[in-house]
Write an enzyme that holds these catalytic residues in place. Structure first.
Site, PDB file in Angstrom:
ATOM      1  CG  HIS A 104       5.145  13.539  -4.091  1.00 17.47           C
ATOM      2  ND1 HIS A 104       5.409  12.302  -4.633  1.00 17.47           N
ATOM      3  CD2 HIS A 104       3.948  13.416  -3.462  1.00 17.47           C
ATOM      4  CE1 HIS A 104       4.423  11.468  -4.337  1.00 17.47           C
ATOM      5  NE2 HIS A 104       3.524  12.125  -3.636  1.00 17.47           N
ATOM      6  NE  ARG A 152       9.398   9.765  -4.940  1.00 18.25           N
ATOM      7  CZ  ARG A 152       9.427  11.000  -5.450  1.00 18.25           C
ATOM      8  NH1 ARG A 152      10.538  11.501  -5.928  1.00 18.25           N
ATOM      9  NH2 ARG A 152       8.320  11.730  -5.454  1.00 18.25           N
ATOM     10  CB  CYS A 184     -19.934  -6.294  13.408  1.00 20.41           C
ATOM     11  SG  CYS A 184     -21.691  -6.596  13.110  1.00 20.41           S
ATOM     12  CG  MET A 185     -14.216  -4.276  16.029  1.00 23.65           C
ATOM     13  SD  MET A 185     -13.857  -4.032  17.765  1.00 23.65           S
ATOM     14  CE  MET A 185     -14.706  -2.520  18.127  1.00 23.65           C
ATOM     15  CG  ASP A 186     -14.854  -8.402  16.349  1.00 22.00           C
ATOM     16  OD1 ASP A 186     -13.788  -7.768  16.259  1.00 22.00           O
ATOM     17  OD2 ASP A 186     -15.669  -8.265  17.269  1.00 22.00           O
TER      18      ASP A 186
HETATM   19  C1  LIG Z   1       3.957   7.439  -1.362  1.00 20.97           C
HETATM   20  C2  LIG Z   1       4.949   8.103  -2.186  1.00 20.97           C
HETATM   21  C3  LIG Z   1       5.273   7.620  -3.470  1.00 20.97           C
HETATM   22  C4  LIG Z   1       4.539   6.478  -4.132  1.00 20.97           C
HETATM   23  O1  LIG Z   1       3.300   6.918  -4.631  1.00 20.97           O
HETATM   24  P1  LIG Z   1       2.364   5.919  -5.479  1.00 20.97           P
HETATM   25  O2  LIG Z   1       1.272   6.777  -5.973  1.00 20.97           O
HETATM   26  O3  LIG Z   1       1.893   4.879  -4.511  1.00 20.97           O
HETATM   27  O4  LIG Z   1       3.212   5.338  -6.545  1.00 20.97           O
HETATM   28  C5  LIG Z   1       6.306   8.233  -4.147  1.00 20.97           C
HETATM   29  N1  LIG Z   1       6.965   9.282  -3.607  1.00 20.97           N
HETATM   30  C6  LIG Z   1       6.674   9.783  -2.396  1.00 20.97           C
HETATM   31  C7  LIG Z   1       7.448  10.936  -1.865  1.00 20.97           C
HETATM   32  C8  LIG Z   1       5.645   9.229  -1.646  1.00 20.97           C
HETATM   33  O5  LIG Z   1       5.357   9.739  -0.442  1.00 20.97           O
END
Ligand SMILES: *Cc1c(COP(=O)(O)O)cnc(C)c1O
Length: 390
Positions: free
Chosen positions: A177, A233, A324-326
């Site tokens: 990642h 992803r 506010c909250m609501d």
């Molecule tokens: C959240 C996440 C993504 C997606 O990330 P974006 O920036 O929203 O595209 C991809 N891979 C992993 C492991 C994530 O946790």
């Protein structure tokens, strides 16, 4: 005598609604698929639907993405994956999060792909699968510079070698990642990619089939074809929102969500009279103020007090005083608004003269001093969702 139908949700009567356009979601998916397959590759797409599909509704979005031809779904927690299986999702689902020993059984029972982030976790998955007499599927997690989950890229050999003796576990994928793919300087991202590819070469060296290699989040998908590999992803980009202000979108992604409510009160506030808690705002002249029935209890951030704008009659008008909250208050100045008039908090509104104005999630994030992700996932279950094109 007729009784009230208990199946009619009281929520649906609320004059605040989030509209989720599933047609746009599917079109965004299509644009991303076309983009990552431009060079004739067969790059797969894993749609990330964690955190209630970034606030858009987990089951509805996942089922629509599945019907629209996505290859994989990605979630953070095993519970999210189980909800999707119960909703009838059939395609593979990878759970990104860390796995605790006693959870292996849950993953395998629900046919969820597991993130294997250490040798001991992989051992436990293998042992659980053997005991259950059912195969497990894992994606190996390599830490290339995030210092979150996964084995460090330079000490990944033990995990990779452990895969050679698995009997009950299939290695479907290997992933990492990016920590900084949304920044102007792409050099750390390139370094992470290089480290990751070096780890994956293990399978080539052993003449084994290459598991799906995946590393690209939205920013990387939009910015660098070299990061696409075997699968991408996308999360936030699927929902038509930019990952960060500096990341350009060459695909024409469309925002999927809008948030609307109605004016519930109108009053004239005299010059100098403080509005809302703490009197954070006082008009210099007599002015007209309307109240909207949405607040931080719905996930509309309190940090937007005195900072956001909303749309009424196709014009931008400022949120005044503490949210506010609501409820929240809006200064319409000399403008007109009646009880029941539509107010747009996120999305587009057309004025009587045919011109239109739009408020994006990205704008709210900038004004609140946060990222668009946090605005999206903050919009909570108190707001009824309406789905278009499902
Ligand atoms: C959240 C996440 C993504 C997606 O990330 P974006 O920036 O929203 O595209 C991809 N891979 C992993 C492991 C994530 O946790």
């Amino acid at each position: 005598m007729e009784s009230l139908n208990p199946n009619i949700s009281l929520l649906s009567t609320r004059p605040a609604v989030m509209t989720v356009d599933l047609g746009r979601l599917a079109r965004n998916l299509g644009r991303i698929q076309t983009h990552v397959r431009k060079n004739g590759s067969a790059t797969k797409v894993m749609a990330v639907v964690k955190a209630n599909a970034y606030g858009h509704g987990l089951e509805k979005c996942a089922l629509h993405l599945e019907a629209s031809g996505v290859d994989f779904l990605g979630c953070a927690y095993v519970e999210e994956g189980i909800i999707l299986r119960r909703a009838g999702v059939k395609i593979p689902i990878l759970i990104f999060g860390g796995i605790l020993a006693d959870q292996a059984r849950l993953y395998i029972e629900h046919d969820l792909d597991i993130t294997a982030s250490s040798v001991s976790k992989l051992d436990h998955i293998e042992a659980t699968a053997a005991a259950m007499g059912r195969r497990a599927r894992v994606h190996l997690k390599i830490d290339t510079g995030m210092e979150r989950l996964g084995v460090h890229h330079d000490t990944s050999d033990a995990l990779l070698e452990r895969t050679l003796s698995l009997k009950w576990t299939d290695v479907t994928g290997i992933f990492s990642h990016f920590a900084r793919s949304d920044e102007a300087d792409f050099s750390f991202t390139e370094l992470q990619l290089e480290r990751f590819l070096e780890c994956a070469r293990f399978f080539e060296r052993h003449a084994l089939p290459m598991p799906l290699r995946h590393i690209a989040n939205s920013a990387a998908i939009l910015r660098s074809a070299a990061t696409h590999l075997d699968m991408v992803r996308p999360g936030i980009s699927l929902y038509g929102v930019h990952p960060a202000p500096g990341v350009e979108d060459p695909l024409g992604l469309e925002p999927v969500l809008s948030l609307k409510t109605k004016v519930v009160y109108f009053k004239v506030v005299k010059a100098g009279n403080g509005v809302s808690y703490g009197h954070l705002w006082k008009p210099e002249h007599d002015t007209r103020v309307v109240t909207l029935p949405v607040g931080y209890g719905d996930g509309y951030p309190r940090a937007l007090s005195n900072k956001a704008e909303v749309l009424i009659r196709g014009r931008r008008v400022p949120v005044v005083g503490a949210i506010c909250m609501d409820q929240l208050m809006v200064d319409i100045g000399a403008g007109e608004a009646y009880n029941g008039d539509e107010a747009v908090l996120i999305g587009t509104q057309v004025a009587e003269d045919g011109t239109s104005e739009t408020i994006l999630v990205e704008e709210l994030a900038a004004r609140a001093g946060t990222i668009a992700y946090e605005i999206l996932v903050g919009l909570n279950a108190r707001i009824p969702r309406k789905y278009l094109g499902g």
